[in-house]
Write an enzyme that holds these catalytic residues in place. Sequence first.
Site, PDB file in Angstrom:
ATOM      1  N   ARG A   1       0.842  -1.217   0.000  1.00 55.48           N
ATOM      2  CA  ARG A   1       0.000   0.000   0.000  1.00 55.48           C
ATOM      3  C   ARG A   1       0.872   1.260   0.000  1.00 55.48           C
ATOM      4  O   ARG A   1       0.565   2.254   0.664  1.00 55.48           O
ATOM      5  CB  ARG A   1      -0.928   0.035   1.214  1.00 55.48           C
ATOM      6  CG  ARG A   1      -1.968  -1.049   1.268  1.00 55.48           C
ATOM      7  CD  ARG A   1      -2.946  -0.956   0.089  1.00 55.48           C
ATOM      8  NE  ARG A   1      -4.111  -1.775   0.304  1.00 55.48           N
ATOM      9  CZ  ARG A   1      -4.216  -3.056  -0.033  1.00 55.48           C
ATOM     10  NH1 ARG A   1      -3.210  -3.682  -0.611  1.00 55.48           N
ATOM     11  NH2 ARG A   1      -5.347  -3.705   0.204  1.00 55.48           N
TER      12      ARG A   1
ATOM     13  N   SER B   1     -10.630  -0.540   3.152  1.00 61.15           N
ATOM     14  CA  SER B   1      -9.839  -0.644   4.389  1.00 61.15           C
ATOM     15  C   SER B   1      -9.406   0.752   4.829  1.00 61.15           C
ATOM     16  O   SER B   1      -8.764   1.460   4.062  1.00 61.15           O
ATOM     17  CB  SER B   1      -8.572  -1.462   4.148  1.00 61.15           C
ATOM     18  OG  SER B   1      -8.893  -2.769   3.769  1.00 61.15           O
TER      19      SER B   1
ATOM     20  N   GLU C   1      -4.775   3.903   6.100  1.00 63.65           N
ATOM     21  CA  GLU C   1      -4.482   3.666   4.690  1.00 63.65           C
ATOM     22  C   GLU C   1      -5.082   4.783   3.835  1.00 63.65           C
ATOM     23  O   GLU C   1      -4.549   5.151   2.789  1.00 63.65           O
ATOM     24  CB  GLU C   1      -5.084   2.311   4.287  1.00 63.65           C
ATOM     25  CG  GLU C   1      -4.623   1.828   2.954  1.00 63.65           C
ATOM     26  CD  GLU C   1      -5.652   0.982   2.244  1.00 63.65           C
ATOM     27  OE1 GLU C   1      -6.544   1.542   1.590  1.00 63.65           O
ATOM     28  OE2 GLU C   1      -5.555  -0.251   2.340  1.00 63.65           O
TER      29      GLU C   1
HETATM   30  N1  EPU Z   1     -10.351 -10.565  10.176  1.00 64.23           N
HETATM   31  C1  EPU Z   1     -10.955 -10.589  11.399  1.00 64.23           C
HETATM   32  N2  EPU Z   1     -11.900  -9.636  11.676  1.00 64.23           N
HETATM   33  C2  EPU Z   1     -12.247  -8.694  10.785  1.00 64.23           C
HETATM   34  C3  EPU Z   1     -11.609  -8.662   9.523  1.00 64.23           C
HETATM   35  C4  EPU Z   1     -10.659  -9.627   9.245  1.00 64.23           C
HETATM   36  O1  EPU Z   1     -10.691 -11.429  12.242  1.00 64.23           O
HETATM   37  O2  EPU Z   1     -13.110  -7.869  11.093  1.00 64.23           O
HETATM   38  C5  EPU Z   1      -9.382 -11.625   9.857  1.00 64.23           C
HETATM   39  C6  EPU Z   1     -10.009 -12.581   8.852  1.00 64.23           C
HETATM   40  O3  EPU Z   1     -10.693 -13.620   9.464  1.00 64.23           O
HETATM   41  C7  EPU Z   1      -8.819 -13.094   8.100  1.00 64.23           C
HETATM   42  C8  EPU Z   1      -7.814 -11.963   8.191  1.00 64.23           C
HETATM   43  O4  EPU Z   1      -8.269 -11.080   9.213  1.00 64.23           O
HETATM   44  O5  EPU Z   1      -8.282 -14.213   8.734  1.00 64.23           O
HETATM   45  C9  EPU Z   1      -7.712 -11.241   6.873  1.00 64.23           C
HETATM   46  O6  EPU Z   1      -8.968 -10.741   6.475  1.00 64.23           O
HETATM   47  P1  EPU Z   1      -9.354 -10.419   4.943  1.00 64.23           P
HETATM   48  O7  EPU Z   1      -9.076 -11.570   4.062  1.00 64.23           O
HETATM   49  O8  EPU Z   1     -10.714  -9.832   4.926  1.00 64.23           O
HETATM   50  O9  EPU Z   1      -8.271  -9.350   4.543  1.00 64.23           O
HETATM   51  P2  EPU Z   1      -7.734  -8.066   5.303  1.00 64.23           P
HETATM   52  O10 EPU Z   1      -6.314  -8.283   5.646  1.00 64.23           O
HETATM   53  O11 EPU Z   1      -8.656  -7.670   6.391  1.00 64.23           O
HETATM   54  C10 EPU Z   1      -6.795  -7.029   3.092  1.00 64.23           C
HETATM   55  C11 EPU Z   1      -6.848  -5.723   2.337  1.00 64.23           C
HETATM   56  C12 EPU Z   1      -8.166  -5.600   1.571  1.00 64.23           C
HETATM   57  C13 EPU Z   1      -8.279  -6.775   0.608  1.00 64.23           C
HETATM   58  C14 EPU Z   1      -8.197  -8.086   1.420  1.00 64.23           C
HETATM   59  C15 EPU Z   1      -8.175  -9.303   0.540  1.00 64.23           C
HETATM   60  C16 EPU Z   1      -5.442  -4.188   3.598  1.00 64.23           C
HETATM   61  C17 EPU Z   1      -5.402  -3.006   4.483  1.00 64.23           C
HETATM   62  N3  EPU Z   1      -6.674  -4.609   3.252  1.00 64.23           N
HETATM   63  O12 EPU Z   1      -7.809  -6.998   4.092  1.00 64.23           O
HETATM   64  O13 EPU Z   1      -8.099  -4.422   0.812  1.00 64.23           O
HETATM   65  O14 EPU Z   1      -9.494  -6.736  -0.110  1.00 64.23           O
HETATM   66  O15 EPU Z   1      -6.974  -8.090   2.188  1.00 64.23           O
HETATM   67  O16 EPU Z   1      -6.945  -9.409  -0.072  1.00 64.23           O
HETATM   68  O17 EPU Z   1      -4.405  -4.712   3.207  1.00 64.23           O
HETATM   69  C18 EPU Z   1      -8.622  -2.113   0.716  1.00 64.23           C
HETATM   70  O18 EPU Z   1      -7.414  -1.904   0.664  1.00 64.23           O
HETATM   71  O19 EPU Z   1      -9.471  -1.172   0.700  1.00 64.23           O
HETATM   72  C19 EPU Z   1      -9.112  -3.473   0.850  1.00 64.23           C
HETATM   73  C20 EPU Z   1     -10.394  -3.763   1.007  1.00 64.23           C
END
Ligand code: EPU
Length: 337
Positions: A164, A237, A333
């Site tokens: 990012r 995010s 972010e």
């Molecule tokens: N999780 C939780 N609680 C939550 C959210 C997530 O426990 O409320 C846990 C999930 O269970 C999972 C882990 O965190 O084990 C990762 O969650 P997720 O796959 O939803 O991905 P993320 O790390 O929360 C990132 C990006 C997203 C992108 C997803 C999928 C960042 C800041 N965000 O989210 O990007 O869609 O991965 O690759 O890196 C964005 O940048 O606007 C965005 C949506």
Amino acid sequence: MTIKENISLQSFTSFGCNETSRYFTSVASADAILEVLQWCKEKNIPYLILGTGSNVLFTKTYEGLILKNEIAGIVKTNETATEVFLSVGAGENWHHFVSYCVQKGWGGIENLSLIPGTVGASPIQNIGAYGVEVQECIQSVTALDTLNDQWVNLSNHDCAFGYRDSLFKQQKNRYLITQVHFVLQKQPHLRTDYGAIKEVLHEKNIKNPSMADVSNAVIQIRNAKLPDPAKLGNAGSFFKNPSISKTDYEKLALQFPQMMAYPISDKAYKLAAGWLIEHCGWKGVRKGKVGCFEKQSLVIVNYDHASGKEIFDFSEEIIQSVLQKFNLLLEREVNIF
Ligand code: EPU
């Protein structure tokens, strides 16, 4: 060149807050950008280029000029037996561009389906999702270097991409991006290793997925987990996933054995900020007009005409509680103005 005054930014940002910009104009060509910048210089006011406003939060009136980037066009500049080279106008809608490539069978960005925003914004924060980052397909970026008003073509290496992050984020507002040059694959290696994608393909009993299957899986996952900005103001995010040293991770994991994290090198771990926020009790919590989204805690939502300042203050409360509980400082972010 038509410059409007005191324009509400409500319909120009995905948060839908009613902050205003002192001046506002649209630009559809590189020449028009030069003309507008000259106008700003003469008036000695700051400027800001805006795509679809999907990763930005205005917390007060913007006392300068906002240029809405409407530079269009998807042009195939070259192709080989295995690759296709495309130059794309910065104002093109990102998802429209992804769909066009998926339909043509040009692979590499299908995992980035449905990300809101423009093509020109994609290198700024090096958009990423489901195991892919846009930097993997960017060959170079054409931009105006406003330090000396020179047009530059920055190679992938020059763009200094990180998680990012990029040169364009590090040197905020120095470069005005007009074109992004992509290299896509005719026989792509599909990336289906991300857990959620695997699950959807399994549910649908798809054993040999096509590029369109992967794109559709991503669309399904995003629709199920993330709020549609057209219905509920948000900027995806709001926070970055923090990286910490292996030593710090091991200490924290002793205290919180369920914590979601994965190694990113021999020495560092990335933590899921969504998990940290959820375990501070924020998931689904609403305070007045603002809330933490019920299905994904990384997302802050504008339920009912919140001001940018109210959203910012809410994010600060989240940062403080994560700091207290986990001794970790979350970084935003979203770009704040
Ligand atoms: N999780 C939780 N609680 C939550 C959210 C997530 O426990 O409320 C846990 C999930 O269970 C999972 C882990 O965190 O084990 C990762 O969650 P997720 O796959 O939803 O991905 P993320 O790390 O929360 C990132 C990006 C997203 C992108 C997803 C999928 C960042 C800041 N965000 O989210 O990007 O869609 O991965 O690759 O890196 C964005 O940048 O606007 C965005 C949506």
